[in-house]
Design a protein around this motif. Structure first.
Motif, mmCIF file in Angstrom:
data_model
loop_
_atom_site.group_PDB
_atom_site.id
_atom_site.type_symbol
_atom_site.label_atom_id
_atom_site.label_comp_id
_atom_site.label_asym_id
_atom_site.label_seq_id
_atom_site.Cartn_x
_atom_site.Cartn_y
_atom_site.Cartn_z
ATOM 1 N N ASP A 13 41.479 15.929 80.357
ATOM 2 C CA ASP A 13 40.308 15.110 80.649
ATOM 3 C C ASP A 13 40.629 13.960 81.599
ATOM 4 O OD1 ASP A 13 41.911 13.881 78.778
ATOM 5 O OD2 ASP A 13 40.250 12.914 77.713
ATOM 6 N N THR A 35 40.590 21.825 85.547
ATOM 7 C CA THR A 35 39.308 21.421 84.966
ATOM 8 C C THR A 35 39.542 20.265 84.001
ATOM 9 O OG1 THR A 35 37.389 22.126 83.674
ATOM 10 C CG2 THR A 35 39.484 23.131 83.105
ATOM 11 N N ASN A 37 37.076 19.564 81.859
ATOM 12 C CA ASN A 37 36.110 19.877 80.802
ATOM 13 C C ASN A 37 36.558 21.129 80.060
ATOM 14 O OD1 ASN A 37 33.967 20.394 79.149
ATOM 15 N ND2 ASN A 37 32.453 20.646 80.781
ATOM 16 N N PRO A 38 37.046 21.028 78.838
ATOM 17 C CA PRO A 38 37.558 22.201 78.117
ATOM 18 C C PRO A 38 36.497 23.266 77.859
ATOM 19 C CG PRO A 38 37.348 20.315 76.648
ATOM 20 C CD PRO A 38 37.145 19.788 78.031
ATOM 21 N N LYS A 39 35.220 22.897 77.919
ATOM 22 C CA LYS A 39 34.159 23.878 77.684
ATOM 23 C C LYS A 39 34.089 24.936 78.786
ATOM 24 C CE LYS A 39 31.309 20.783 74.870
ATOM 25 N NZ LYS A 39 30.002 20.113 74.727
ATOM 26 N N THR A 40 34.730 24.670 79.920
ATOM 27 C CA THR A 40 34.734 25.654 81.021
ATOM 28 C C THR A 40 35.913 26.617 80.928
ATOM 29 O OG1 THR A 40 36.042 24.230 82.495
ATOM 30 C CG2 THR A 40 33.651 23.949 82.530
ATOM 31 N N ASN A 43 35.187 30.588 80.544
ATOM 32 C CA ASN A 43 34.668 31.215 81.766
ATOM 33 C C ASN A 43 35.771 31.387 82.801
ATOM 34 O OD1 ASN A 43 32.045 31.556 80.868
ATOM 35 N ND2 ASN A 43 31.362 29.555 81.630
ATOM 36 N N TYR A 59 40.960 15.362 73.756
ATOM 37 C CA TYR A 59 39.970 15.189 74.823
ATOM 38 C C TYR A 59 38.992 14.043 74.565
ATOM 39 C CZ TYR A 59 41.728 19.611 76.493
ATOM 40 O OH TYR A 59 42.560 20.596 76.957
ATOM 41 N N GLU A 68 41.716 19.426 68.757
ATOM 42 C CA GLU A 68 40.972 20.026 69.870
ATOM 43 C C GLU A 68 41.855 21.000 70.650
ATOM 44 O OE1 GLU A 68 37.757 17.121 71.693
ATOM 45 O OE2 GLU A 68 39.674 16.099 71.412
ATOM 46 N N TYR A 71 42.253 24.144 68.752
ATOM 47 C CA TYR A 71 41.024 24.940 68.795
ATOM 48 C C TYR A 71 40.970 25.771 70.086
ATOM 49 C CZ TYR A 71 36.126 26.110 69.541
ATOM 50 O OH TYR A 71 34.959 26.782 69.807
ATOM 51 N N TRP A 72 41.212 25.105 71.227
ATOM 52 C CA TRP A 72 41.145 25.827 72.499
ATOM 53 C C TRP A 72 42.307 26.801 72.657
ATOM 54 C CZ3 TRP A 72 36.700 26.180 74.488
ATOM 55 C CH2 TRP A 72 35.781 25.129 74.378
ATOM 56 N N GLN A 75 41.055 29.914 71.044
ATOM 57 C CA GLN A 75 40.040 30.572 71.869
ATOM 58 C C GLN A 75 40.674 31.354 73.021
ATOM 59 O OE1 GLN A 75 36.640 30.536 71.061
ATOM 60 N NE2 GLN A 75 37.502 29.625 69.218
#
Length: 456
Positions: A13, A35, A37-40, A43, A59, A68, A71-72, A75
């Motif tokens: 971040d 990036t 932003n971990p939400k990207t 994709n 983050y 966090e 978690y990623w 994923q």
């Protein structure tokens, strides 16, 4: 120093951290994705083949437990298990590091990092990712190519003198590493013999790779057999291993080698002579350890005389020649094979069928079998499907009455005419699919589709 081909994903971040990490690594690796932003992440992972993901642990300000990041981590592992994950944090914690490793991280990087140590960790991560990806690719290809290979091998059925002689030769040559050329008409069982040779050899626990050269586009010959490097041609987005390398330690079966054009025969000869392959787009020779079995339905010795097949290549592939008899030359085996296929098809279609009527047995043994064993198998399968009795009778079979099927010019039904033309071509060329397809003006693949369509 030449950069290593690799894609590195940087997630943090703090834009300054992203800039610093990229600056530290850009002289060593070719591609970076960043990036804040971990939400990207998902994709980005889905759209790219990422070798290493360098992932921040925290983050949001005030949260320093690393949850966090974990978690990623989970994923990423779910959608791209081959990607190596390195976790970063400014707050060193042994417990957190242990938990991260348990969940699949390969290393743990503390901020601020030592540039050399960071490079070493990323480089090791790239190599690990490549190794995992290669193994995954090999398994996928092997399962796809040989999805039936782990099933019980088809029995070599026959008691005729011609078949007994062929089986005896197989048993003599299988334990050796000699190159073998299997000759015989289409449908005589060349694939089954090649597979049985492999299974009776010391290579039986290694791959058996089947390549149908007759169906292989000339433009794909080198890339399919020898492999290619990333960027070797359009759409070559990553390195790809060829069939010869896939067969490492095992057997490669080059089917329909008589269909190989002269200019490609020379390339194959070089590989067989040197026992090395060079991938397209590379200058590196890679040693191969494979047993080579070839097969053709063509009169390959006549092709050499006509200068349509290289004599030196023939000498390389036919250390041992194994000739398979046509079904019409092994009458004693027809009923044995028919009963074998009847048992298989009855189980497949969940039917209870006892056998064949005397009339059918006489017809089976008298028929000329232009399509050999494959034709017999298809004929029995069709009969099992359509029969309503406990025995297969003459009404359940279709036999052409002559070796040359007449074509009714007064019948304008397109389907019937096409079927008659195909049968006529098969009879004319005694089941030789390549010649029949050429006569009909279609490809072998198209001919096989029509055989299935018309249940021939």
């Amino acid at each position: 120093m030449r950069k290593k081909e690799a894609t590195i994903l940087l997630v943090d971040d703090d834009d300054d951290i992203l800039f610093s990490a990229r600056l530290s690594l850009k002289k060593h690796f070719t591609k970076f994705i960043t990036t804040n932003n971990p939400k990207t992440i998902l994709n980005l992972i889905a759209s790219e083949t990422v070798d290493v993901a360098l992932l921040d642990m925290n983050y949001h300000r005030g949260f320093e437990d690393g949850k966090e990041g974990l978690y990623w981590l989970k994923q990423i592992k779910e959608i791209s298990p081959e990607t190596t994950i390195l976790l970063m944090t400014a707050f060193g914690s042994v417990n957190l590091a242990v938990e991260a490793i348990k969940q699949g991280a390969s290393d743990f990087v503390l901020k601020p990092w030592d540039t050399e140590k960071l490079y070493a960790s990323v480089l090791a991560g790239v190599e690990l990712a490549r190794s995992k990806r290669k193994n995954t690719q090999l398994e996928a290809i092997q399962n796809n190519k040989n999805k039936d290979f782990l099933q019980k091998t088809e029995h070599l059925i026959g008691k005729s003198p011609a078949m007994t002689k062929a089986i005896s030769m197989l048993q003599k040559v299988a334990p050796t590493d000699a190159n073998i050329l299997i000759l015989g008409e289409n449908g005589t069982g060349k694939y089954v013999f090649a597979k049985e040779i492999h299974l009776q050899s010391h290579r039986k626990n290694q791959p058996f790779i089947h390549v149908d050269l007759g169906a292989l586009n000339e433009n794909l010959f080198e890339s399919e057999l020898f492999g290619y490097a990333k960027g070797a041609f359009t759409d070559a987005n990553k390195d790809s291993i060829g069939r010869f390398e896939l067969a490492k330690g095992g057997t490669i079966f080059l089917d329909e080698i008589g269909n190989l054009p002269l200019h490609l025969q020379s390339k194959l000869l070089t590989v067989i002579q040197n026992r090395k392959v060079t991938r397209l787009g590379e200058a590196i020779e890679r040693a191969i350890d494979v047993r080579i079995i070839c097969a053709t339905n063509a009169d390959i010795h006549k092709m050499v005389e006509d200068q349509n097949f290289r004599q030196d290549l023939l000498y390389r592939i036919n250390t041992i020649e194994l000739n398979l008899p046509a079904l019409r030359d092994r009458k004693e085996d027809i009923l044995l094979l028919a009963m074998h296929f009847l048992k298989q098809m009855s189980a497949k279609y969940r039917k209870t069928i006892q056998g064949f009527t005397k009339e059918v047995i006489q017809r089976l043994e008298a028929y000329h079998w232009p399509g050999n064993i494959r034709e017999l198998e298809h004929m029995v399968e069709r009969a099992v499907i359509i029969t309503e009795g406990q025995e297969l009778g003459t009404d359940d079979f279709y036999f052409s009455t002559d070796k040359s099927t007449p074509i009714a010019t007064d019948n304008l039904n397109l389907e019937a005419t096409e079927k008659a033309l195909i049968q006529s071509a098969l009879d004319k060329h005694q089941g030789n699919m390549s010649r029949a397809a050429k006569d009909l003006g279609i490809t072998r693949t198209a001919l096989y589709r029509r055989l299935d369509k018309h249940q021939l």
